[in-house]
Write a protein that holds these residues in place. Sequence first.
Motif, PDB file in Angstrom:
ATOM      1  N   GLN B  62      37.830  33.495  31.392  1.00 27.63           N
ATOM      2  CA  GLN B  62      37.546  33.743  32.813  1.00 27.63           C
ATOM      3  C   GLN B  62      37.951  32.543  33.668  1.00 27.63           C
ATOM      4  O   GLN B  62      38.182  32.661  34.869  1.00 27.63           O
ATOM      5  CB  GLN B  62      36.040  34.021  33.025  1.00 27.63           C
ATOM      6  N   PRO B  64      40.033  29.859  35.533  1.00 30.85           N
ATOM      7  CA  PRO B  64      41.383  29.977  36.115  1.00 30.85           C
ATOM      8  C   PRO B  64      42.451  29.217  35.330  1.00 30.85           C
ATOM      9  O   PRO B  64      43.586  29.680  35.187  1.00 30.85           O
ATOM     10  CB  PRO B  64      41.225  29.365  37.513  1.00 30.85           C
ATOM     11  N   LYS B  67      43.322  31.207  32.326  1.00 30.62           N
ATOM     12  CA  LYS B  67      44.146  32.353  32.718  1.00 30.62           C
ATOM     13  C   LYS B  67      45.590  31.947  32.897  1.00 30.62           C
ATOM     14  O   LYS B  67      46.517  32.663  32.496  1.00 30.62           O
ATOM     15  CB  LYS B  67      43.612  32.942  34.028  1.00 30.62           C
ATOM     16  N   GLY B 120      49.639  39.200  35.215  1.00 33.25           N
ATOM     17  CA  GLY B 120      48.975  38.290  36.155  1.00 33.25           C
ATOM     18  C   GLY B 120      48.042  39.050  37.087  1.00 33.25           C
ATOM     19  O   GLY B 120      46.916  38.624  37.340  1.00 33.25           O
ATOM     20  N   LEU B 123      44.983  39.984  35.238  1.00 33.91           N
ATOM     21  CA  LEU B 123      44.104  38.848  34.952  1.00 33.91           C
ATOM     22  C   LEU B 123      43.303  38.434  36.180  1.00 33.91           C
ATOM     23  O   LEU B 123      42.163  37.998  36.069  1.00 33.91           O
ATOM     24  CB  LEU B 123      44.929  37.654  34.451  1.00 33.91           C
ATOM     25  N   TRP B 124      43.924  38.564  37.399  1.00 31.59           N
ATOM     26  CA  TRP B 124      43.218  38.100  38.596  1.00 31.59           C
ATOM     27  C   TRP B 124      42.664  39.228  39.455  1.00 31.59           C
ATOM     28  O   TRP B 124      43.001  40.348  39.285  1.00 31.59           O
ATOM     29  CB  TRP B 124      44.142  37.215  39.445  1.00 31.59           C
TER      30      TRP B 124
END
Lengths: 115, 124
Positions: B62, B64, B67, B120, B123-124
């Motif tokens: 989780q 950043p 990620k 991406g 993921l965000w």
Amino acid sequence: MVDRIVTGAHYGLRDWLAQRLTAVLMVIYTLFIAGYVLLHPDMGYDRWTGLFSNQVMRSFTLLFLLALYYHAWIGVRDIVMDYIKPAGIRLAIYVLVILALLLYTIWSVQILWGM
Amino acid sequence: MNTKRPKHLALHQIKLPLPGIVSILHRFSGALLFLCLPLLLWMLQASLRSVLTYAQLLEILQNPFSKLVLLGLFWAFLHHLCAGIRYLLIDLRYFSTLAGARLTSKWVLFVSLGLTMVMGLKLW
């Protein structure tokens, strides 16, 4: 017929072919895993470990990892051949890479059958 | 042999062609994936070992920074995969013309960067 004097260790073609066969195997495994994850949007711990509790899946995964390590060895060896010229340093890197890949192989078995 | 022959090394004029860029990125991504093998194996282990390690792994991912690392590895994998498939097709004598080589190089970059972007976004 021309008499050719062939020198070298003769592993060029074998490794060239191995690089491609291991690549095809890894593509098949990748497509399988990607398909499995995409078809199960509710992926969680149970479903994930459920997949790997199957003996066939464990063997398939170990086969994928062994292919990966062989593939990585050929690739890294080629890179080292291109950029590292002093024989001593080159040999040291080869030994380290081979040791690392052997340890990864043992670790892979532990991960898959020790879960 | 004339050792004083002229050289053309105008660095602002010569550049690596597209298939060359795909090729060096194939090598770079392969080296990166090899160096990150311990990290990838550790993630596989954490995901399988127990519910606790699975939850801990998800929590770490989780972050950043994690990620970003994951996305970088995902790009390396996708580029290596797409460029690798291109080489397999070239071995089978497809796309052996200059135009074909350029076109498939574009496709490799397009597909790998496109899928990285999709990842991406997820993921965000």
